[in-house]
Enzyme design. Structure first.
Site: not given
Length: 496
Positions: A239, A273
């Site tokens: 990720e 994020c």
């Protein structure tokens, strides 16, 4: 002549708001990491050998232990990241929901399933089963030091793996606390271990004999992780951050969209994020939306106190990145609606709203990771989609529209791993949904059934029920068997 003994390096953790030292931790070297992996290998055999129901009971007991100490954990998260108490508590609550789901659904998701054997192997019974990798290494970030790594840890454990967790060097205490809770629950079985340290510790974990690595961090570091893992062909799930966009159509509820933008863009000081960094608004409502958003943002103030809207930049370097993006956007012709470069007063950054920023500006193309929102006008929703997708990232996105079908159509065209319609981060609270991205946002998934399978290896099994009357699975099939099989093949596949 006096001799000096070189003291081992230590990892010093400081209060991000004041810079004052909190405590320090060991920096695990390669030998320490390898020792942890060896212990995990032994523990993995015991853990995988348990029935799924037994693992579920242990994981639910672990969940109960964490939930019962939520205030303690939240305070530790707040101390190391600087985020407000409410944000730290929410992080723990969301994490526990995902842990609970993984524990309760692993047996169903990963159970052995029978599949059709087809015509050529009709005498075979066939099934697919999911088996654990063995030992999974998890490398976590600092912005959500509990929620994000636990997306991998909880699902890896539920799938039957042992885990060696390396927390961020900025938030090692959260990882140590987590490891202590497990060891107090099952002291004889180090199924979950924590190794603290810096980048050298993470590199050692990648090059160790783990069976899979789960990493969350920047795309640049993700590439280094993959290169290290490539030495042993260790599979990875990545990720790598995002530059997530929010699309506001002309018929949207502008007040709701503005409130959501403030939450997604300023929450955790913008250090999310999957937050909101870019907003594309249809021209007909652009000015009205900007006015609403600006009014809300002017009311938000950062602070070090537990009840502040958001806290400081959690790492010393982040304020510099934020300043660089603001300066570039304004220098390129962008308009400062709320705040400007003067809003950056490390370690705090006050809310900044920029409008009409050129698409080539770093404030649009790079991950800012700060309380800065860029809002640009677009001709229509299709124009918004083109701009939203014109990025190397592809983690998540949001769409605001009053028309449900239109929202679904736009969501289907957004290049992202997760989409929220008429909310932001809606998927984060749904444990059954997978999470992950494309492009520089990474690959692989955590959470949900896909997260459980991410940490399992599918294995195909067949067993012959009876001898095939027409056998072509042999070195020299008979002419009649081949002729009959060919006739059946053409009847099945050679006609429309």
């Amino acid at each position: 002549m006096t001799s000096t003994v070189e003291q081992p390096r230590r990892l010093r953790v400081v209060d991000p708001a004041t810079g004052e030292p909190i405590t320090d931790y060991d920096i695990a070297d390669e030998a320490a990491v390898q020792a942890a992996v060896r212990r995990a290998r032994d523990a993995a055999g015991w853990w995988a050998g348990l029935e799924a129901g037994q693992r579920r009971r242990h994981l639910l007991a672990f969940k109960t232990r964490v939930a019962g100490r939520i205030e303690q954990l939240a305070e530790l998260i707040r101390a190391e990241t600087g985020k407000p108490a409410a944000g730290a508590l929410l992080e723990v609550m969301l994490t526990v929901e995902h842990l609970d789901w993984a524990a309760r659904h692993a047996r169903r998701v990963l159970r052995r399933r029978s599949v059709s054997s087809g015509m050529l192997a009709f005498n075979q019974a066939s099934s697919v089963e999911y088996v654990p990798y063995g030992v999974v290494g998890v490398i976590g970030p600092w912005n959500y030091p509990f929620y994000t790594p636990m997306g991998s840890i909880s699902h890896a454990l539920a799938a039957g793996n042992a885990v060696v967790f390396k927390p961020s060097e900025f938030t090692p205490g959260v990882g140590v606390w987590l490891g202590q809770q497990w060891s107090e629950l099952l002291p004889e079985h180090p199924v979950l271990q924590v190794v603290t340290g810096d980048g050298t510790t993470g590199a050692a974990l990648c090059r160790s004999e783990v069976d899979k690595i789960a990493f969350t961090g920047s795309a640049a570091t993700a590439r280094a992780v993959m290169a290290a893992c490539a030495e042993r062909l260790t599979p990875v799930v990545i990720e790598g951050g995002g530059k997530d966009a929010l699309i506001v159509t002309a018929d949207a509820d502008l007040d709701a969209a503005a409130r959501a933008a403030v939450f997604g863009g300023l929450g955790n000081a913008g250090q999310t994020c999957a937050g909101v960094e870019r907003i594309y608004v249809e021209d007909a409502v652009h000015e009205a939306f900007v006015a609403r958003l600006a009014d809300l943002m002017r009311q938000v103030k950062p602070g070090a106190e537990p009840g502040a809207a958001y806290g400081p930049m959690s790492t010393p370097a982040q304020a510099g990145t934020v300043l660089r993006h603001i300066t570039d956007a304004i220098g390129a012709g962008g308009r400062a609606v709320v705040g400007d470069a003067g809003s950056v007063r490390p370690p705090f950054v006050e809310p900044v709203l920029l409008a009409d920023v050129p698409e080539h500006s770093t404030a649009v193309t790079e991950e800012t990771f700060g309380p800065v929102i860029v809002v640009n006008r677009v001709a229509d929703a299709e124009d918004a989609l083109r701009r939203a997708n014109a990025t190397r990232y592809g983690l998540a996105g949001s769409i605001f529209t009053r028309r449900r079908r239109r929202g679904q159509q736009l969501a289907a065209q957004l290049r992202a791993g997760a989409v929220s319609v008429n909310s932001v981060l809606g998927y984060a609270g749904v444990p059954a949904l997978p999470f992950g991205g494309v492009g520089d946002s990474g690959f692989g998934r955590v959470h949900g059934a896909d997260g459980l399978r991410e940490f399992s290896r599918p294995r195909a099994v067949t067993w012959q029920r009876f001898r095939a009357p027409i056998d072509v699975m042999t070195l020299q099939p008979t002419a009649s068997a081949l002729r009959i099989s060919l006739q059946m093949f053409k009847l099945r596949h050679g006609r429309r």
